[in-house]
Structures are given as structure tokens and as C-alpha cells.
Design an enzyme around this catalytic site. Structure first.
Site: not given
Ligand code: IPM
Ligand code: MG
Length: 354
Positions: A138, A189, A221, A245, A249
């Protein structure tokens, strides 16, 4: 208790409004809460042409904690990168040095049926993802898109971690593990990436300070696969920015919806920014259909981690459990036989339960 409130874009303002209602109740009951608003993301760009306006950053610096909604939207996708909403979020994380991102993944018993996985796989699940938040791909330099020697466009980013960056977030991970079931899985990884090789070495060194914690290592993975195969094997997952990240999710769907996951992003002194892990969901913005529980649960985390008000945090979390037990469901977690409610009604129900 000075709180900077940054609603942001899309569903951000709607969900933040519900968490603010909850905080107002705590204030009425005696907590010295002060809230000030500022713009971030696309809203910051619209106001002053900057996704992180100067006054927003100043307000956030002066505050003890930040409550954030979400940033981003299709209207801003064509802007040059530094002006895009996401940059406002990344910059405030970096400027405030919020390197430790805690993302708890907890399955409410009544919502086990809302997950796309079989209920027996997710029932009782309670894990914590500790994601490093201010380094890695990032932020690593160099980055860009250039014309290479073959005259082709080439995009590149740099995965980079200094050992001090790994160590400080590893300490947070181990400290959290000590308060939970003393199990930590570090995800990287290392079979392919030098950054990960260093990550693993530093985590092993840090582990010497926490002899009671059972440390394991897993390639990302495999971790992605194990999270849907047998998620209950995990307690604390410690990982870098990009892997965290993605895995958070993925893990959110174990709970039924990404609309259920709050987060804390902490600096070394437990100043924090609190936000749902979901995005701005432009497709449902302004329709009063978003799930505010992730943001409300983020406010609970604020009470716990920045203000040390465990009682207030427990109260909010109990109120959320109550509304779920009452059968109230926003569309993302709705299953037949339950009462479908909008964003504001869900917030009101939590307030009533409080
Ligand atoms: C999160 C989001 C952010 C990230 C984006 C919106 C920049 O996906 O907080 O997980 O990638 O960190
Ligand atoms: Mg995210």
C-alpha cells in the site's frame, strides 16, 4: 472524550448517523463525549478538492478517537490517484500512525444461517484479524506505471516491511492473543517473498516475549482456503496490509455479511480510528437499507480500546445482540421469518435496547 466524526461517502453518512445516536445515549448517561464533524474522501474532494482536507486532519489529530464511515464512489474513479477518496483514507491512517488494525470476526448464533457456509462450520466462530495498516504494498516505494525498455507500459508496486514495523504490530497481536485463547497464526507467503521471510523471522523473535502463546505460521493461500474449510481452527490471525485486506473481506462472509464487521485502527498510544470494514456501497447509498451494525460495533470498540470503557463497550455489544435476538434484520442479513428493517430503524432499535 473528543471524537472526530468523518462520515465520508455513499452509505458512510447513514451508518455513522446510527453510531452517533448510540454515542449520544452514552453521553446522556454521563460519558463526557464531544463530537465534531469533518469531510473525508469524495466529500472532502467535493468541499475543498482534497480527499483529506487540512482541517479534517487537524480535527482528527486533536481528537482522542475518530469515527469513520466509508469513502469512495464511481464519481471519483476517473480522478488522478492522489485526489481519489481512497487516498484520503490511506493518508489519515498513515498520518495518525494507525499501524494496528483489529478486525474481530464474530458469528452471532442467530445469524449462522445467514452465512453462505453451512451453519455448523461457522456457529460459535470468534476470531480476531490483526492487520498491519501503514506499510506493505500500500505504501512501498517505488510505485507507478512507466514505459519499460520494450516500450510497453509497466505497472509496479513494492512490497516492503522494515523489521520495526513488523515487530510493533506483532507485539499487538501477541498481547491480544494473551487476552484470548493464547493462539496466534501469522500469515504470509514466506515460500515466495523475501518480505514474508523477514516477517516470519521477526514474528518468531517477538514470540520469545510471549512464551505462553502457541504460535503457528501459514501461507496466505492456504489461510484463505482454511478460513472457509475450518475457520474455527483460528483465534488470532496476524498478517500484513494487503493479505489482511483480502482475508478480512473473506472472513466477513463467515458472519453472514460484511455489514457486521467493525474495526479499530490503533497507534502506539491506543489513539484510534474506528470504521466498518465495508466500503461506501454506492449502489445502495441513500436508500436507508445499509446495515449500521458494523459501525455501531466499531463505536463499541472505540469505548474499549481508546477510552478503556469496557462497561460501555459491553453495553453496546449487548444491545446489538438484543436486536438480533429480537429478529430485526437489514437486507444483507435477512432470512425468511425475520423482520426486515432499514438502516435508521436498526439504529433506533439498538438505541432502544441500550
Ligand atoms: C479496507 C478498504 C481499504 C483498504 C480501501 C478502501 C482503501 O478495503 O479498509 O479494507 O484497502 O484498506
Ligand atoms: Mg478492504
Amino acid at each position: 472524550m473528543k471524537i472526530a466524526v468523518l462520515p465520508g461517502d455513499g452509505i458512510g453518512p447513514e451508518v455513522v448517523e446510527q453510531a452517533v445516536k448510540v454515542l449520544r445515549i452514552l453521553a446522556l448517561d454521563g460519558l463526557p463525549i464531544e463530537m465534531d464533524y469533518a469531510a473525508i474522501g469524495g466529500a472532502g474532494y467535493d468541499e475543498v478538492g482534497d480527499p483529506l482536507p487540512e482541517n479534517t486532519l487537524a480535527l482528527a489529530r486533536a481528537a482522542d478517537a475518530v469515527l469513520l464511515g466509508a469513502v469512495g464512489g464511481p464519481r471519483y474513479d476517473a480522478l488522478e490517484r492522489p485526489l481519489r477518496p481512497e487516498q484520503g483514507l490511506l493518508r489519515i491512517r498513515k498520518e495518525l500512525n494507525l499501524f494496528a488494525n483489529l478486525r474481530p470476526v464474530r458469528v452471532y448464533p442467530e445469524l449462522a444461517g445467514a452465512s453462505t457456509l453451512r451453519p455448523e462450520v461457522v456457529t460459535g466462530l470468534d476470531l480476531m484479524i490483526v492487520r498491519e495498516l501503514t506499510g506493505d504494498l500500500y505504501f512501498g516505494q517505488p510505485r507507478g506505471i512507466h514505459i519499460n525498455a520494450d516500450g510497453e507500459r509497466e505497472g509496479y508496486n513494492t512490497m516492503r516491511y522494515a523489521e520495526s514495523e513488523v515487530r510493533r504490530v506483532a507485539h499487538i497481536g501477541f498481547q491480544i492473543a494473551m487476552k484470548r485463547s493464547k493462539k496466534l497464526c501469522s500469515v504470509e507467503k514466506a515460500n515466495v517473498l523475501e518480505t514474508s521471510e523477514l516477517w516470519r523471522e521477526v514474528v518468531i523473535e517477538t514470540a520469545r516475549d510471549y512464551p505462553d502463546v502457541a504460535l503457528s505460521h501459514m501461507y496466505v493461500d492456504n489461510a484463505a482456503m482454511q478460513l472457509v474449510r475450518h475457520p474455527k481452527q483460528f483465534d488470532v490471525i496476524l498478517t500484513g496490509n494487503i493479505f489482511g485486506d483480502i482475508l478480512s473481506d473473506e472472513a466477513s462472509m463467515l458472519t453472514g455479511s460484511i455489514g457486521m464487521l467493525g474495526s479499530a485502527s490503533l497507534d502506539a498510544a491506543s489513539k484510534g480510528m474506528y470504521e466498518p470494514i465495508h466500503g461506501s456501497a454506492p449502489d445502495i447509498a441513500g436508500q436507508d437499507s445499509a446495515n449500521p451494525l458494523a459501525t455501531i460495533l466499531s463505536a463499541a470498540m472505540m469505548m474499549r480500546y481508546t477510552f478503556g470503557q469496557d462497561e460501555a463497550a459491553d453495553r453496546i455489544e449487548r444491545a446489538v445482540s438484543t436486536v438480533i435476538t429480537q429478529g430485526l434484520r437489514t437486507q444483507d442479513i435477512h432470512t425468511p421469518g425475520h423482520q426486515r428493517v432499514g438502516c435508521a430503524a436498526m439504529g433506533d432499535a439498538v438505541v432502544a435496547a441500550l
